[in-house]
Each structure stands twice: as C-alpha cells, then as structure tokens.
Design a protein around this motif. Sequence first.
Motif, PDB file in Angstrom:
ATOM      1  N   LEU A   6      -0.384  33.305   4.940  1.00 15.31           N
ATOM      2  CA  LEU A   6      -1.193  32.831   6.057  1.00 15.31           C
ATOM      3  C   LEU A   6      -0.552  33.258   7.372  1.00 15.31           C
ATOM      4  CD1 LEU A   6      -3.644  31.048   6.869  1.00 15.31           C
ATOM      5  CD2 LEU A   6      -2.073  29.118   6.880  1.00 15.31           C
ATOM      6  N   GLU A   7      -1.310  33.937   8.185  1.00 14.55           N
ATOM      7  CA  GLU A   7      -0.806  34.410   9.474  1.00 14.55           C
ATOM      8  C   GLU A   7      -0.661  33.251  10.450  1.00 14.55           C
ATOM      9  OE1 GLU A   7      -1.728  38.105  12.455  1.00 14.55           O
ATOM     10  OE2 GLU A   7      -3.428  37.126  11.510  1.00 14.55           O
ATOM     11  N   ILE A   8       0.475  33.207  11.112  1.00 16.86           N
ATOM     12  CA  ILE A   8       0.736  32.193  12.124  1.00 16.86           C
ATOM     13  C   ILE A   8       0.496  32.826  13.496  1.00 16.86           C
ATOM     14  CG2 ILE A   8       2.489  30.621  13.057  1.00 16.86           C
ATOM     15  CD1 ILE A   8       1.660  30.026  10.141  1.00 16.86           C
ATOM     16  N   ASP A   9      -0.204  32.155  14.371  1.00 13.80           N
ATOM     17  CA  ASP A   9      -0.522  32.631  15.724  1.00 13.80           C
ATOM     18  C   ASP A   9      -1.168  34.018  15.734  1.00 13.80           C
ATOM     19  OD1 ASP A   9       0.513  30.315  16.878  1.00 13.80           O
ATOM     20  OD2 ASP A   9       2.544  31.144  16.858  1.00 13.80           O
ATOM     21  N   PRO A  10      -2.369  34.163  15.151  1.00 14.39           N
ATOM     22  CA  PRO A  10      -3.033  35.470  15.156  1.00 14.39           C
ATOM     23  C   PRO A  10      -3.515  35.831  16.564  1.00 14.39           C
ATOM     24  CG  PRO A  10      -4.524  33.807  14.340  1.00 14.39           C
ATOM     25  CD  PRO A  10      -3.188  33.135  14.522  1.00 14.39           C
ATOM     26  N   PRO A  11      -3.736  37.123  16.824  1.00 13.23           N
ATOM     27  CA  PRO A  11      -4.297  37.521  18.119  1.00 13.23           C
ATOM     28  C   PRO A  11      -5.676  36.887  18.324  1.00 13.23           C
ATOM     29  CG  PRO A  11      -3.456  39.431  16.938  1.00 13.23           C
ATOM     30  CD  PRO A  11      -3.410  38.274  15.992  1.00 13.23           C
ATOM     31  N   ALA A  12      -6.027  36.653  19.556  1.00  8.08           N
ATOM     32  CA  ALA A  12      -7.295  35.975  19.866  1.00  8.08           C
ATOM     33  C   ALA A  12      -8.509  36.833  19.525  1.00  8.08           C
ATOM     34  CB  ALA A  12      -7.327  35.594  21.342  1.00  8.08           C
ATOM     35  N   ASP A  13      -8.339  38.152  19.435  1.00  9.54           N
ATOM     36  CA  ASP A  13      -9.486  39.041  19.233  1.00  9.54           C
ATOM     37  C   ASP A  13      -9.834  39.295  17.764  1.00  9.54           C
ATOM     38  OD1 ASP A  13      -7.176  40.471  18.798  1.00  9.54           O
ATOM     39  OD2 ASP A  13      -7.957  42.341  19.614  1.00  9.54           O
ATOM     40  N   ARG A  14      -9.175  38.606  16.827  1.00 11.10           N
ATOM     41  CA  ARG A  14      -9.523  38.775  15.415  1.00 11.10           C
ATOM     42  C   ARG A  14      -9.190  37.507  14.626  1.00 11.10           C
ATOM     43  NH1 ARG A  14      -5.155  39.150  12.551  1.00 11.10           N
ATOM     44  NH2 ARG A  14      -3.276  40.140  13.292  1.00 11.10           N
ATOM     45  N   PRO A  15      -9.831  37.358  13.467  1.00 10.92           N
ATOM     46  CA  PRO A  15      -9.596  36.157  12.663  1.00 10.92           C
ATOM     47  C   PRO A  15      -8.195  36.150  12.044  1.00 10.92           C
ATOM     48  CG  PRO A  15     -11.336  37.525  11.685  1.00 10.92           C
ATOM     49  CD  PRO A  15     -10.864  38.210  12.917  1.00 10.92           C
ATOM     50  N   GLN A  16      -7.750  34.980  11.691  1.00  6.27           N
ATOM     51  CA  GLN A  16      -6.455  34.784  11.063  1.00  6.27           C
ATOM     52  C   GLN A  16      -6.442  35.408   9.663  1.00  6.27           C
ATOM     53  OE1 GLN A  16      -5.765  30.693   9.923  1.00  6.27           O
ATOM     54  NE2 GLN A  16      -3.615  30.862  10.497  1.00  6.27           N
TER      55      GLN A  16
END
Length: 65
Positions: A31-41
């Motif tokens: 699970l990705e922590i703190d993903p970029p705002a322009d794409r889903p986790q």
Amino acid sequence: MHVKFAAIQTLPPVGKQKRYSPQLLTYIQALEIDPPADRPQIDWKLVTKLSVGKRLAGALGSGSG
C-alpha cells in the motif's frame, strides 16, 4: 510503501474436501503511503503458494499488521 503479509489456509469446497487437501497460501499487500495528488493510491494484493522467506520477513518487519 507499507507492505504486510499473512499465511492463510483455505479449504476446498464442502463437496470436494475428500479429494482435495487444504492449501496454505500467502497473502501480500503493498500500500502506497502519501501518493501524489494527481493519481490514485497504489494498493497491490497478491495471493501465492510461495511463502515469505525469513530474510524478506525480517526486512519487512513483523509481517501481518
């Protein structure tokens, strides 16, 4: 990235339990922590018959959690 894993045992369907044995599987989730705002986790899940080795388990921490 947060990775967790657990060993799970699955049973065959009720009508086939005499012909098939239970299976020990490993469930792994990344699970990705703190993903970029322009794409889903990123949330990857994998179920495999391979076990998580002791070296990998140590590198990932305590395992399930």
